[in-house]
Write a protein that holds these residues in place. Structure first.
Motif, PDB file in Angstrom:
ATOM      1  N   UNK A  50       0.817  -1.218   0.000  1.00 11.67           N
ATOM      2  CA  UNK A  50       0.000   0.000   0.000  1.00 11.67           C
ATOM      3  C   UNK A  50       0.853   1.272   0.000  1.00 11.67           C
ATOM      4  N   UNK A  51       2.087   1.176   0.473  1.00 10.00           N
ATOM      5  CA  UNK A  51       2.968   2.348   0.443  1.00 10.00           C
ATOM      6  C   UNK A  51       3.613   2.537  -0.930  1.00 10.00           C
ATOM      7  N   UNK A  52       3.532   1.496  -1.771  1.00 13.13           N
ATOM      8  CA  UNK A  52       4.167   1.541  -3.080  1.00 13.13           C
ATOM      9  C   UNK A  52       5.544   0.894  -3.084  1.00 13.13           C
ATOM     10  N   UNK A  53       5.968   0.387  -1.931  1.00 18.21           N
ATOM     11  CA  UNK A  53       7.294  -0.233  -1.817  1.00 18.21           C
ATOM     12  C   UNK A  53       7.164  -1.725  -1.580  1.00 18.21           C
ATOM     13  N   UNK A  54       8.217  -2.453  -1.960  1.00 14.72           N
ATOM     14  CA  UNK A  54       8.249  -3.897  -1.741  1.00 14.72           C
ATOM     15  C   UNK A  54       9.690  -4.345  -1.652  1.00 14.72           C
ATOM     16  N   UNK A  55       9.880  -5.510  -1.086  1.00 15.72           N
ATOM     17  CA  UNK A  55      11.197  -6.136  -1.100  1.00 15.72           C
ATOM     18  C   UNK A  55      11.410  -6.712  -2.495  1.00 15.72           C
TER      19      UNK A  55
ATOM     20  N   UNK B 193       5.268  -4.979   4.455  1.00 23.12           N
ATOM     21  CA  UNK B 193       6.550  -5.671   4.290  1.00 23.12           C
ATOM     22  C   UNK B 193       7.669  -4.949   5.035  1.00 23.12           C
ATOM     23  N   UNK B 194       8.796  -5.614   5.137  1.00 21.76           N
ATOM     24  CA  UNK B 194       9.977  -5.010   5.762  1.00 21.76           C
ATOM     25  C   UNK B 194      10.414  -3.767   4.981  1.00 21.76           C
TER      26      UNK B 194
ATOM     27  N   UNK C 257       8.494  -1.733   3.356  1.00 22.21           N
ATOM     28  CA  UNK C 257       7.576  -0.651   3.690  1.00 22.21           C
ATOM     29  C   UNK C 257       7.894  -0.065   5.055  1.00 22.21           C
ATOM     30  N   UNK C 258       8.208  -0.928   6.011  1.00 20.56           N
ATOM     31  CA  UNK C 258       8.560  -0.429   7.338  1.00 20.56           C
ATOM     32  C   UNK C 258       9.847   0.389   7.308  1.00 20.56           C
ATOM     33  N   UNK C 259      10.802   0.015   6.451  1.00 17.68           N
ATOM     34  CA  UNK C 259      12.023   0.820   6.319  1.00 17.68           C
ATOM     35  C   UNK C 259      11.675   2.221   5.829  1.00 17.68           C
ATOM     36  N   UNK C 260      10.766   2.312   4.866  1.00 18.50           N
ATOM     37  CA  UNK C 260      10.361   3.625   4.349  1.00 18.50           C
ATOM     38  C   UNK C 260       9.592   4.420   5.411  1.00 18.50           C
ATOM     39  N   UNK C 261       8.734   3.750   6.140  1.00 15.56           N
ATOM     40  CA  UNK C 261       7.993   4.423   7.206  1.00 15.56           C
ATOM     41  C   UNK C 261       8.960   4.961   8.255  1.00 15.56           C
ATOM     42  N   UNK C 262       9.952   4.169   8.614  1.00 14.12           N
ATOM     43  CA  UNK C 262      10.932   4.628   9.604  1.00 14.12           C
ATOM     44  C   UNK C 262      11.774   5.784   9.046  1.00 14.12           C
ATOM     45  N   UNK C 263      12.031   5.772   7.758  1.00  9.43           N
ATOM     46  CA  UNK C 263      12.822   6.845   7.141  1.00  9.43           C
ATOM     47  C   UNK C 263      12.023   8.147   7.039  1.00  9.43           C
ATOM     48  N   UNK C 264      10.779   8.060   6.543  1.00 14.34           N
ATOM     49  CA  UNK C 264       9.984   9.251   6.262  1.00 14.34           C
ATOM     50  C   UNK C 264       9.150   9.708   7.451  1.00 14.34           C
ATOM     51  N   UNK C 265       8.909   8.825   8.388  1.00 11.76           N
ATOM     52  CA  UNK C 265       8.174   9.136   9.627  1.00 11.76           C
ATOM     53  C   UNK C 265       6.850   9.878   9.397  1.00 11.76           C
TER      54      UNK C 265
END
Length: 157
Positions: free
Chosen positions: A14-19, A133-134, A136-144
């Motif tokens: 849903x964030x547009x990102x994937x592994x 996904x992991x 997506x969580x990396x992007x969430x942690x980066x962009x907050x």
């Protein structure tokens, strides 16, 4: 329309990102978005001003209807049939979400989920994020992102 009391489940991608090993994220057909938007314009007794397909890094299409009440701008999520209303066109959104006009129910009738401002402005922690996904969580942690809307309708790269 969505119910603010029901927990929204965010699906993988849903964030547009994937592994890299994950399957591609789904795609919302821009043609289906356009058809829905023209149906909404008829319901609003308004005119479609434009429909702009997403440009990288945005994960949303945007569209405008003008009617006797003014200008209405919608964001169509590029990966899931989700719609948000905003006050103006921007490259990204954080807390600029607005309540959908009454005629937006037409969009729900054709398969889209029209999200309320209350839902979009809620903290991400109030949604079910267990499927993300992991990557997506990396992007969430980066962009907050501080809100669900900022997570769903983003321009992260």
């Amino acid at each position: 329309m969505d119910s603010s009391q029901v927990t929204l489940r965010l699906e993988k991608g849903v964030t547009g990102f994937r592994d890299g090993s994950d399957p591609p994220v789904p795609s919302t057909d821009p043609r289906a978005c356009r058809v829905a938007w023209y149906a909404a314009a008829r319901a609003a007794h308004g005119q479609v001003e434009n429909f702009t397909e997403r440009e990288h890094p945005q994960n949303f299409h945007s569209a405008t209807i003008s009617d006797r009440e003014g200008t209405h701008i919608a964001l169509f999520h590029a990966h899931y049939p989700l719609i948000a209303f905003v006050g103006d066109r921007r490259g990204w959104y954080t807390d600029e979400f607005q309540e959908p006009p009454a005629w937006a129910t037409v969009l729900g009738d054709v398969g889209f989920v029209v999200l309320s401002a209350a839902r979009l402005l809620s903290p991400l922690s109030e949604s079910d994020t267990s499927a993300l996904s992991a990557a997506e969580w990396r992007q969430i942690m980066r962009w907050r992102p501080e809100t669900l809307g900022a997570t769903l309708f983003n321009s992260w790269d």
